[in-house]
Design an enzyme around this catalytic site. Structure first.
Site, short mmCIF file in Angstrom:
data_model
loop_
_atom_site.label_atom_id
_atom_site.label_comp_id
_atom_site.label_asym_id
_atom_site.label_seq_id
_atom_site.Cartn_x
_atom_site.Cartn_y
_atom_site.Cartn_z
N ASP A 87 0.83 -1.06 -0.01
CA ASP A 87 0.03 0.09 0.03
C ASP A 87 0.92 1.07 -0.13
O ASP A 87 1.35 1.49 0.95
CB ASP A 87 -0.99 0.09 1.15
CG ASP A 87 -1.87 1.12 0.98
OD1 ASP A 87 -1.59 2.21 0.58
OD2 ASP A 87 -2.98 1.07 2.05
N HIS A 88 1.30 1.78 -1.12
CA HIS A 88 2.28 2.64 -1.49
C HIS A 88 2.08 3.79 -0.32
O HIS A 88 2.97 4.68 -0.06
CB HIS A 88 2.55 3.22 -2.81
CG HIS A 88 1.49 3.78 -3.25
ND1 HIS A 88 0.51 3.40 -3.69
CD2 HIS A 88 1.06 5.16 -3.32
CE1 HIS A 88 -0.43 4.30 -4.30
NE2 HIS A 88 0.04 5.59 -4.06
N HIS A 114 -6.15 2.62 1.54
CA HIS A 114 -5.41 3.85 1.76
C HIS A 114 -6.26 4.42 2.78
O HIS A 114 -5.62 4.75 3.90
CB HIS A 114 -5.30 4.71 0.54
CG HIS A 114 -4.69 4.36 -0.41
ND1 HIS A 114 -3.78 3.36 -0.43
CD2 HIS A 114 -5.06 4.30 -1.79
CE1 HIS A 114 -3.27 3.16 -1.67
NE2 HIS A 114 -3.71 3.73 -2.69
#
Lengths: 513, 345
Positions: free
Chosen positions: A204-205, A267
């Site tokens: 999950d960048h 996110h």
């Protein structure tokens, strides 16, 4: 925050006091499936180069590309070279490139092609000999999830998923992690069937961003915020992730998925967890995950989903000086599509700290501008000893953590307007994290790739978190499926009027980020 | 935005800083430290350039102290402060004040600097060339948590290491040491892998090179083995060899850019190991402002060793520590086995 790094206490040249020495990954290689894709070209390859440039990759690091294209090793190296020159953050240096290029390999083939995987196997063996990678490899699956079963099964079949002796094999997967709880569980089963859970890294960048990691520092390294970080002082929390772009060429992926599944499930719920969780006993991944799971488990959906959730679709309009198409007019989208490009939901957290404090989460495409932020809005002062009128312009105090762009923290509070009369108005105090530090701060992917190679799982959501997030979102999606359709909002605005009404019902309003 | 102030005071400079900030519309900035550079006209340009580049990573207020005591008795008798306040683009991300101290004032630089320090932020003092013998007790050095010297810029680089060791105060550091970080991290990474016991080592580098000397001392201290110092044509450090029962672990860099790492039982590999610019060194120094104990251990280990060879007559002329040190590099000295000294736990 590195606690799972291998024990190197036996090394006389290492000393915990010697903090200049960076964490360098041990001998290893990275294998990218779907290496011809956008993500690989714009993010992964440049990140690998930047890591090498910062001296964080081991000597002899290997980068293997796997794709259908008819390439030789040299073509692949050229492709990496171009991608690096165009997208890397650190300056291009010939000697670093030379070091990296020697370890570039390309394997051509389809995912169901047995010979290609045999070639991959021999490539790995060759790299172990020629580059000393020691059998340590991470498989980065930069491919659509429908290929995951295929790829991992092939890795298993050809004996690639398990290292020999002390060497490791890791799998790196990108979102989406399923499209609901059932599919997420299926996916986890498929991957865990081949790789043990602690060797699977879900990217999950957002969690690799410095500002997101800074939430933990802000909350747990300071004394100033924690005493007011609870229901006694906080009125509500708004978590926003807005994009100004449309779906672009991703119609095939996006239609049927929508904003809530694409962004809120991963996110925004991760940001919520980091904002609301209790202090972990340590920054060990287990302790951190335990706290995140606890807070995600305490999340409560509103009783009336119709009143407290909103979805929308962007409509044809002028946005920032450009005329843009509405979602339903985009190429490849069914004109009757009910996919949401905007989603806003209200959540509550049932625990002592947060009971009664709503968390409003919203995300959307084609909104006013690209911004991600967490705004903690505080209650009004219980009593204001000023003349009537003096505090009319005073809003609620707020603490805003700006995740991107313009990373930083803003504090909003009332201040006297200069002059002979007493008048209080809102002012902001800014800490600009991005402005001054971006130059050296690593890109999210850099950090995450390094962590994968080091085996540090702190910044990666665990499968339980993913599954729990789906349990939160699934009832909302089910409700939306049965009731009504997305509200239209003009592109370039801050979402549909229904979203404003949703907050107005609670006597609140959205911040303009 | 640049403001020139002639025959001025610290108070007026402070006002000048605020005016300059207001004029460009950013009255408050998130500067994290004050960097005091003590230098002369000759080195000021390069030092400021490096500091400005480093300020992109560490936004700071940079105070360049340029002492001009004057040559004639008349010049020396007068005292004057001239300042140049630079804010905005040309000053990196922070703000810069160049302070020229004429005459007697050159001996009282701290009186000018003290009022100009950022409130509550750390102070770093950097001497790009001639540093005082005991940086920690220098009037400007005393204001700082962190004092950066550069042994390589001294007349006698190796001898100046002895001076650094003897005058060490917690918070001292030296760029000759900073230059070693990539070498040290690569060597440490090499030893993270399985290897048989190291029996001895050799470090090759230019003569009169303080970094090469420090690297040899560090290895001798950490590994507890004999380290041979060999002289090569450079540039800088050219090779490190660690001898083990199975063969040599060798990191060889002949061109100052790309090194080759060879480890027994493993293929040879290239490693980028470029010599770094001053700006990068300063940026690294500013990342940590607490005392560097490993540097202390290394440099102190060195002084002990150098003194002992001198006294026991193994050195060439045995004329005291400085002389012994100066004599060592061409004589390809052997750094002592040192035993288990100074593991600094």
């Amino acid at each position: 925050m590195s606690t799972e790094t291998p024990d190197r206490s036996g090394n006389p040249l290492r000393d915990p006091l010697d903090r200049r020495l960076p964490r360098i990954a041990g001998p290893s290689g990275l294998i990218i499936f779907g290496v011809t894709g956008d993500l690989s070209r714009k993010k992964l390859m440049p990140a690998v180069y930047d890591l090498a440039n910062r001296g964080l990759l081991p000597p002899g690091f290997a980068l293997v590309g796997f794709a259908r294209r008819q390439w030789e090793n040299e073509d692949f190296a050229q492709e990496v070279h171009d991608a690096v020159k165009e997208h890397a953050r650190t300056p291009f240096r010939e000697e670093v490139w030379q070091q990296l290029a020697e370890g570039c390999r390309f394997v051509q083939g389809d995912f169901d092609d047995d010979t290609a995987f045999e070639t991959l196997k021999s490539t790995i063996e060759e790299l172990d000999k020629a580059r000393g990678t020691g059998g340590n490899f991470a498989f980065y699956l930069s491919v659509p999830p429908k290929f995951f079963p295929n790829v991992v099964q092939q890795l298993k079949k050809h004996g690639l998923s398990q290292g020999t002796g002390e060497s490791w094999r890791r799998a790196v997967i990108e979102k989406p992690f399923g499209h609901d709880l059932a599919s997420a569980q299926d996916l986890n089963r498929i991957v865990h069937d081949v790789f043990p859970p602690n060797e699977v890294f879900r990217i999950d960048h957002y969690l690799g961003k410095e500002t997101v990691q800074n939430i933990l520092a802000l909350r747990f390294a300071n004394t100033m915020y924690e005493p007011i970080w609870n229901r006694s002082y906080v009125d509500h929390v708004q978590i926003t992730m807005a994009e100004d772009i449309g779906i672009g060429g991703r119609a095939g992926y996006y239609d049927g998925i929508g904003a809530a599944r694409d962004v809120i499930q991963n996110h925004l719920l991760q940001l919520l967890a980091l904002t609301a969780m209790e202090e972990p006993g340590s920054f060990h991944p287990k302790a951190l995950t335990a706290e995140k799971l606890k807070v995600l488990g305490a999340v409560q959906l509103p009783d009336d989903l119709g009143k407290h959730t909103v979805r929308g679709q962007y409509a044809h309009a002028w946005q920032g000086g450009e005329e843009v198409l509405g979602y339903l007019e985009e190429e490849g989208i069914d004109p009757k599509s009910k996919t949401d490009t905007y989603a806003a939901i209200k959540l509550e957290i049932n625990n002592r700290r947060w009971a009664g404090v709503p968390f409003y989460l919203r995300t959307g495409k084609r909104l006013g501008r690209r911004v991600t932020e967490i705004a903690v809005i505080f209650k009004r002062a219980p009593y204001l000893p000023f003349e009537s009128g003096a505090t009319e312009e005073l809003g609620q105090n707020a603490l805003v953590i700006r995740i991107q762009p313009d990373e930083g923290v803003t504090v909003r509070f009332g201040s006297k307007v200069p002059g002979t009369s007493t008048e209080v108005r809102d002012v902001t105090m800014d800490f600009a994290y991005g402005e001054s530090f971006t130059e050296s701060s690593p890109e999210a992917y850099e950090r995450l790739i390094l962590d994968v190679l080091l085996g540090d799982a702190n910044l990666f959501p665990r499968h339980q978190e993913v599954e729990l997030s789906w349990t939160i979102l699934d009832p909302i999606e089910a409700y939306w499926d049965k009731h009504g359709k997305p509200a239209q909002y003009a592109s370039g605005t801050w979402g549909p009027a229904e979203a404003d009404e949703m907050l107005a019902r609670d006597g609140r309003s959205w911040r303009r980020p | 935005m640049k403001i020139d102030l002639t025959d001025t005071t610290s108070a007026r400079i402070n006002t000048g800083l605020i005016d300059a900030r207001r004029a460009i519309g950013t009255p408050a900035v998130g500067m994290v430290l004050t960097l005091v550079i003590v230098t002369d006209e000759g080195s000021a340009y390069d030092a400021l350039k490096a500091a400005h580049e480093a300020s992109r990573e560490h936004p700071s207020r940079i105070l360049a102290v340029i002492k001009r005591p004057g040559r004639s008795p008349r010049e020396r008798a007068g005292a004057r402060l001239d300042a140049e306040v630079v804010v905005g683009d040309e000053a990196g991300t922070g703000e810069t004040v160049v302070l020229r101290m004429h005459g007697e004032l050159a001996n009282h630089a701290e009186s000018v600097v003290l009022p100009l320090l950022l409130p509550d932020a750390p102070v770093v003092c950097w001497w790009p060339d001639q540093a005082p013998e005991k940086a920690g007790t220098d009037p400007l050095g005393r204001l700082a948590q962190r004092r950066i010297t550069d042994a390589s810029s001294a007349e006698d680089p190796v001898g100046s290491l002895v001076v650094r060791a003897e005058g060490y105060t917690p918070g001292d550091t030296d760029l000759a040491w900073t230059r070693l970080t990539p070498w040290r991290s690569m060597l440490a990474a090499a030893l993270d892998q399985k290897h048989s016991a190291i029996t001895s080592a050799a470090v090759e580098g230019e003569a009169y090179n303080a970094s090469t000397e420090l690297l040899a001392l560090w290895l001798a201290d950490r590994l507890g083995v004999e380290v041979e110092r060999k002289v090569s044509d450079g540039p800088g450090i050219t090779a490190v060899r660690l001898f083990t029962g199975d063969g040599d672990i060798c990191l060889d860099r002949s061109d100052g850019r790309l090194a080759e790492l060879s480890v027994p039982g493993q293929p040879d590999r290239h490693v980028a190991l470029k010599r770094r610019e001053t700006a990068e060194l300063i940026a690294e120094e500013l990342r940590r402002l607490d005392p560097d104990d490993i540097y202390r251990a290394t440099v102190k280990f060195g002084v002990k060793h150098l003194v002992s060879t001198a006294r026991s007559g193994k050195g060439t002329d045995g004329g005291g520590p400085t002389a012994a040190a100066r004599a060592t590099p061409p004589a390809a000295k052997k750094a002592a086995s040192g035993g288990k000294a100074a593991t600094s736990k």
